[in-house]
Design an enzyme around this catalytic site. Sequence first.
Site, mmCIF file in Angstrom:
data_model
loop_
_atom_site.group_PDB
_atom_site.id
_atom_site.type_symbol
_atom_site.label_atom_id
_atom_site.label_comp_id
_atom_site.label_asym_id
_atom_site.label_seq_id
_atom_site.Cartn_x
_atom_site.Cartn_y
_atom_site.Cartn_z
ATOM 1 N N ASP A 6 -98.445 22.057 -13.656
ATOM 2 C CA ASP A 6 -99.897 22.185 -13.487
ATOM 3 C C ASP A 6 -100.445 23.440 -14.171
ATOM 4 O O ASP A 6 -99.891 24.529 -14.036
ATOM 5 C CB ASP A 6 -100.246 22.244 -11.992
ATOM 6 C CG ASP A 6 -100.058 20.890 -11.322
ATOM 7 O OD1 ASP A 6 -99.470 19.980 -11.944
ATOM 8 O OD2 ASP A 6 -100.509 20.754 -10.174
ATOM 9 N N ASP B 211 -99.631 9.641 -10.373
ATOM 10 C CA ASP B 211 -98.984 10.952 -10.221
ATOM 11 C C ASP B 211 -97.698 10.812 -9.399
ATOM 12 O O ASP B 211 -97.735 10.369 -8.250
ATOM 13 C CB ASP B 211 -99.993 11.887 -9.534
ATOM 14 C CG ASP B 211 -99.572 13.337 -9.583
ATOM 15 O OD1 ASP B 211 -98.457 13.627 -10.034
ATOM 16 O OD2 ASP B 211 -100.384 14.191 -9.150
ATOM 17 N N GLY C 128 -94.010 16.031 -17.298
ATOM 18 C CA GLY C 128 -93.267 16.154 -18.558
ATOM 19 C C GLY C 128 -91.769 16.070 -18.394
ATOM 20 O O GLY C 128 -91.026 16.461 -19.297
HETATM 21 C C1 GLA Z 1 -100.214 17.267 -9.002
HETATM 22 C C2 GLA Z 1 -100.821 17.041 -10.381
HETATM 23 C C3 GLA Z 1 -102.192 17.691 -10.451
HETATM 24 C C4 GLA Z 1 -103.091 17.140 -9.349
HETATM 25 C C5 GLA Z 1 -102.433 17.327 -7.995
HETATM 26 C C6 GLA Z 1 -103.199 16.629 -6.891
HETATM 27 O O1 GLA Z 1 -99.939 18.618 -8.791
HETATM 28 O O2 GLA Z 1 -99.992 17.550 -11.385
HETATM 29 O O3 GLA Z 1 -102.783 17.463 -11.719
HETATM 30 O O4 GLA Z 1 -103.327 15.775 -9.589
HETATM 31 O O5 GLA Z 1 -101.109 16.809 -7.990
HETATM 32 O O6 GLA Z 1 -102.589 16.777 -5.652
#
Ligand code: GLA
Length: 504
Positions: free
Chosen positions: A328, A268, A307
């Site tokens: 998200d 991430d 994305g």
């Molecule tokens: C980002 C990701 C989420 C999740 C959070 C965790 O926002 O996009 O899917 O993994 O981090 O902190």
Amino acid sequence: MLAGLAAVVGLVAGARAQDLALTGTWVPDGVTADILEHQPTHVRVLVIRESGGGLVGKLLVPTAGGMPVAVEQHGDHAGLVIQMARGMETPLEATLTGDHMSVGLRGNSSPPTILRRPSAEEQKILDRLAPVKLPIPARKALPPNGLARTPPMGFSTWNHFQTKIDDQTIRNVGDALVATGMRDAGYVNVNIDDGWQGERDAEGNIRANDKFPDMKALADYLHGRGLKLGMYTSPGPKSCAGFEGTYGHEEQDARTFAAWGVDYLKYDWCSAGLIYDDAEMPAVYQKMAEAIRATGRPMVFSICQYGRADVWKWGADAGGNLWRTTGDITDQWQIMSAIGFEQDELAPFAGPGHWNDPDMLEVGNGHMSAAEYRTHLSLWAMLAAPLIAGHDVRGSTPETIALLTNHDVIAIDQDALGRSGRRVVQRGPLEIWTRPLNGKRTAVALFNRSAEAAKIETTFAELGLEGRAAALDVWAQRSSVVLDGRVAADVEPHGVVLLVLSPA
Ligand code: GLA
């Protein structure tokens, strides 16, 4: 003629001087060295530089993250567009006056934020807080790793538990996946998202925090039940929730994950935005993919960078088995439907081994109606999206289990052709999507995005189909009559009728 030319040259030179006035670092006028030092995440820093004859910007939250800002300058004015995620852009208007810049939301009359240049002392703090850029590999196309030939299925802790996770909860979730039949329906990955990380030991090895006393034992527990373990980290110094990231420990963490028995890794972006530009994302992801491959342990590689940077064009080459295509998701009809229905143009990029990921499921989290959750699942199945459940599986209602384990919706999602569906008809809030399935079958989804019941009608010609077809109604769980050139159904508000047509 000559005078005219001189005027033009003068104008260009003038614009050039203005362009340069915008480059460099900008901090909010109210900031102090003390705030920067002790509450860096409260500060937004705008950095603008020249690139390829134009200007590019970055909005930094010191120690936490950074995102790209598109910059277009017109004399004393500039249009700035912050991009958090695909489809999540914030347009701003900036005006330069002397050595200050005022920035406000475009078309919004609330008072603008005044930015200024940092003092020498403030700049020193900013420099100290900025992590150094690590070497990144030259880009190449990694061969497929052979995993995720159909979209990954499983469970993730994030949507329901956020960081309130521990060893026992994960074991109980694993048991519940077995007891509810979800595992047997295909939900085999148990993905621990953000919040498991502890500190590094003296040798730099990442350790889980004390809520996870023994990751290897946890992996063994899941493996013993026919499940797989998914793990989460970030290429930045910190994860999105502020836990230890993998920055500078790529090979070492990959080896640790392999030793624990990890089968799936979500990587991430988070605070990597402080360090790298979006254009460097492919190389940063490739670096971790190569580190994982060097361990010899197969791991599904899940790219998560919201994305940005047209990830669907390079995600597979960078070693990704799936890549997020959105910001998200939340358990809200507006957000879920906006995300899901905005995936159409990405369809050509999905296929066996490499999938578009419109984010995890919210089914069962309680803030959408049954019809809305059916739309959620149907749309994800039409998109060949990963099906990663995001509710508390331990407390699943029979209705939630019935939705998630509907054999026919899963069969659409997991279809061996691996082709993502497309929108073929749009009449205002009524949309018809089709997805080609193996055996010359076609999934047809009649979506009603409006808040009123609607009759949705179409012809085979409009759907690109020929002849006669037998129809299976996925949610009503019945085969209806043979259709002869026409499809029509009453569709409830925010609902769907999902059909699988087979040549008759
Ligand atoms: C980002 C990701 C989420 C999740 C959070 C965790 O926002 O996009 O899917 O993994 O981090 O902190």
